[in-house]
Design a protein around this motif. Structure first.
Motif, PDB file in Angstrom:
ATOM      1  N   ALA A  49       0.840  -1.212   0.000  1.00 34.43           N
ATOM      2  CA  ALA A  49       0.000   0.000   0.000  1.00 34.43           C
ATOM      3  C   ALA A  49       0.875   1.263   0.000  1.00 34.43           C
ATOM      4  N   ASP A  50       1.990   1.160   0.678  1.00 32.10           N
ATOM      5  CA  ASP A  50       2.932   2.254   0.772  1.00 32.10           C
ATOM      6  C   ASP A  50       3.488   2.603  -0.612  1.00 32.10           C
ATOM      7  N   VAL A  74      -0.928 -14.329  -5.961  1.00 29.43           N
ATOM      8  CA  VAL A  74      -2.345 -14.617  -6.214  1.00 29.43           C
ATOM      9  C   VAL A  74      -2.683 -14.622  -7.699  1.00 29.43           C
ATOM     10  N   GLY A  75      -1.671 -14.379  -8.531  1.00 34.86           N
ATOM     11  CA  GLY A  75      -1.906 -14.446  -9.963  1.00 34.86           C
ATOM     12  C   GLY A  75      -0.579 -14.685 -10.665  1.00 34.86           C
ATOM     13  N   PHE A  76      -0.622 -15.387 -11.788  1.00 34.01           N
ATOM     14  CA  PHE A  76       0.624 -15.669 -12.507  1.00 34.01           C
ATOM     15  C   PHE A  76       0.315 -15.769 -13.994  1.00 34.01           C
ATOM     16  N   CYS A  83       7.296 -13.181 -17.526  1.00 41.23           N
ATOM     17  CA  CYS A  83       6.038 -13.461 -16.850  1.00 41.23           C
ATOM     18  C   CYS A  83       5.633 -12.301 -15.944  1.00 41.23           C
ATOM     19  N   PHE A  84       4.346 -12.298 -15.599  1.00 43.40           N
ATOM     20  CA  PHE A  84       3.806 -11.333 -14.655  1.00 43.40           C
ATOM     21  C   PHE A  84       3.206 -12.103 -13.489  1.00 43.40           C
ATOM     22  N   LEU A  85       3.322 -11.543 -12.303  1.00 46.63           N
ATOM     23  CA  LEU A  85       2.696 -12.190 -11.153  1.00 46.63           C
ATOM     24  C   LEU A  85       1.999 -11.120 -10.321  1.00 46.63           C
ATOM     25  N   ASP A  86       0.976 -11.525  -9.604  1.00 48.23           N
ATOM     26  CA  ASP A  86       0.288 -10.598  -8.694  1.00 48.23           C
ATOM     27  C   ASP A  86       0.675 -10.962  -7.280  1.00 48.23           C
ATOM     28  N   LEU A  87       1.219  -9.956  -6.572  1.00 48.21           N
ATOM     29  CA  LEU A  87       1.680 -10.168  -5.211  1.00 48.21           C
ATOM     30  C   LEU A  87       0.728  -9.448  -4.260  1.00 48.21           C
ATOM     31  N   LYS A  88       0.208 -10.174  -3.272  1.00 49.86           N
ATOM     32  CA  LYS A  88      -0.759  -9.585  -2.346  1.00 49.86           C
ATOM     33  C   LYS A  88      -0.231  -9.679  -0.926  1.00 49.86           C
ATOM     34  N   GLU A  93      -2.225  -5.034  -3.236  1.00 49.03           N
ATOM     35  CA  GLU A  93      -1.778  -5.942  -4.273  1.00 49.03           C
ATOM     36  C   GLU A  93      -0.954  -5.177  -5.293  1.00 49.03           C
ATOM     37  N   LEU A  94       0.134  -5.775  -5.755  1.00 48.62           N
ATOM     38  CA  LEU A  94       1.009  -5.139  -6.744  1.00 48.62           C
ATOM     39  C   LEU A  94       1.450  -6.193  -7.757  1.00 48.62           C
TER      40      LEU A  94
END
Length: 498
Positions: A49-50, A74-76, A83-88, A93-94
């Motif tokens: 969030a920062d 949470v996503g790949f 590749c892209f990934l979702d980090l939560k 989430e980023l």
RNA sequence: AGGUCCCUAGCUCAACCGGCAGAGCACUCGGCUCUUAACCGAGGGGUUUCGGGUUCAAGUCCCGAGGGACCUACCA
């Protein structure tokens, strides 16, 4: 593993399925490659969030600083060599981007092998992708915890209410609004504490296990203390203990905690529920109304950011002052009758029967019980804006003082309604010990007589106002939840044997 | 406690009047170096909550059990 019971082994083998087996194998092969799947720590530099806040809007070129972020993947989206990934993480989430050149072949291969649900730590600069999404460029990563069970699908979330309540961790993980509700709950509670502390109230703790369950009319849970050789009851209300404290000279006290009632569960009832009870010496129920308004309006603002809420398309305006109507007046208005105070219980009853209402069968209703019944039938459901319903009949209010104008039929008691829900109950406390004793004995099967409390009262209790606010109900009202289970993390569920 | 409805793959949902149990996501394998519900190709995955019954044949009909949701009653 000798400390694992046989039962645990059985359960874990029964739970096994193909997807889990695959992940266990993967876990082993990761270990064989010399990677520890459950390392002890990871020193992150920032929370997500920062980052989102700092680079809100524009970021020309990638940052010189490398951030270390951690969270659950949470996503790949795999594109072969990139590749892209979702980090939560707990804050937000980023997206992360990386490719084989950034990581090297070995690390890149490991990353591709990870599953959605795994915890990872990533290191790299912050940048914006061609499509304009703020991302972290992953130049290094570390597996922080391997997950063995697949997460519920992200797009549809987890809908099965049974599963949502039994496995709340999954609900919190995939349904963001659920987490928001419980963040609001936490803020509401801390707001109440802060406000009461600021007004000089002392937070106290009284017994949850009581030899006599008093302070309300409800069925208690019974338990047994072996060494004392006696039954104890889980409290149905802290009221009688808090009054003992007022007698003892603690002039402003409150207790925020759970009560337990062995009764039916419904959208508005959970066997354990949270209340805040507040006692203030040298105050009456008018003062209590003012305090209640302040606490709830401010608490709501602290919890959800505003005291003018949109609840299912309607505006719920919690800013004081709130409407105050006596219960008799509200019933007269709703039924088009008059002189309710002069009307006998029998006449009220025949009125109700003429209207086609089903009166409770057992026993003859007293005048007060009939008035309360009519209130519930005609008025309660229509209360949406915050309202104080005042001056409840004496025969349904055994702990409240009768009206100061001499009307013995009514008490200085109110219930407060928000969003159509009863969220609070308060009164000018009855402090005449002889009258209190008489009122208890007048109760048929209601209030349990607490002899020790009656004895305490005889030492003298100052004029006092007491308030009880149901925090679960209040939270329902201000979050627009249609079931109390939506505001209790782990609501009561029947045990499910496998 | 009584009434009504629901339970199908890890998740969200299909499966007509009783006729071979399916899709999307997730997972596995292959392809793809700026995607975002990524995409393309192939594959694995089911005690249809559980136990009986009817039937040539049951996810579907009947009986029972378990769990859940809602309404009513007790209660806040």
């Amino acid at each position: 593993m000798s400390w694992l019971s046989n039962r645990d082994r059985e359960v874990s083998s029964e739970d096994s399925n193909v997807l889990r087996d695959q992940r266990v194998e993967k876990l082993q092969s990761i270990r064989e490659d010399g990677v520890e799947p459950y390392p002890y720590t990871f020193n992150r530099t920032r929370e997500i969030a920062d980052i989102l806040e700092e680079f809100d809007g524009d970021l020309e070129e990638e940052t010189k600083n490398h951030e270390k972020l951690a969270g659950r993947m949470v996503g790949f989206r795999d594109m072969g060599k990139a590749c892209f990934l979702d980090l939560k993480d707990g804050s937000g989430e980023l997206q992360g981007y990386t490719n084989v050149d950034l990581l090297g072949e070995d690390d890149y291969e490991l990353l591709q092998a990870l599953d959605i649900g795994d915890f990872i730590g990533v290191t790299g600069p912050i940048f914006v992708t061609n499509r304009g999404e703020l991302s972290v460029k992953v130049k290094g990563f570390q597996l922080l915890s391997k997950s063995l069970m697949p997460l519920p699908e992200k797009w549809h979330g987890l809908k099965d209410v049974e599963k949502r309540y039994r496995q709340r961790y999954l609900d919190l993980l995939v349904n963001d609004e659920v987490k928001e509700t419980f963040v609001a709950r936490s803020k509401l509670i801390s707001s109440f504490r802060r406000q009461l502390d600021d007004e000089g109230f002392l937070e106290v703790e009284t017994p949850l296990m009581q030899p006599a369950a008093g302070g309300a009319t409800a069925e208690p849970f019974v338990t047994h203390h072996n060494a004392l050789e006696q039954d104890l009851y889980l409290r149905i209300a802290p009221e009688l203990y808090l009054k003992r404290l007022v007698i003892g000279g603690m002039e402003r006290v409150y207790e925020l905690g759970k009560n337990f009632r062995n009764e039916g569960v419904s959208t508005e009832h959970n066997p354990e529920f949270t209340t805040v009870e507040i006692y203030q010496a040298y105050a009456d129920y008018e003062d209590a109304m003012n305090l209640t308004e302040r606490l709830i309006a401010r608490g709501t603002e602290d919890a959800v950011g505003t005291s003018k809420l949109d609840v299912n398309g309607e505006t719920l305006d919690l800013r004081p002052p709130w409407d105050r109507t006596s219960i008799v007046e509200s019933v007269e208005k709703a039924t088009g009758t008059s002189d309710l105070s002069e009307t006998s219980a029998a006449e009220l009853k025949s009125f109700a029967e003429e209207e086609g209402l089903d009166l409770p069968e057992e026993g003859d209703l007293s005048w007060g019980e009939t008035v309360e019944f009519l209130f519930e039938e005609y008025v309660e459901d229509d209360l949406f804006q915050p309202t104080f319903i005042t001056d409840f009949p004496t025969d349904v209010s055994p702990l409240a003082k009768t009206k100061r104008d001499g009307d013995r039929q009514l008490t200085e008691r109110f219930e407060v309604f928000v969003g159509g829900l009863e969220v609070g109950n308060a009164f000018t406390e009855l402090n005449d010990p002889l009258e209190q004793r008489e009122r208890f004995s007048g109760q048929e099967d209601g209030e349990t007589k607490d002899e020790d409390f009656l004895a305490a009262l005889e030492y003298g209790m100052p004029p006092t106002a007491g308030i009880g606010i149901g925090l679960d109900r209040l939270l329902m009202a201000i979050t627009g939840s249609d079931s109390i289970r939506e505001v209790i993390l782990f609501p009561a569920m029947r045990r499910k044997d496998e």
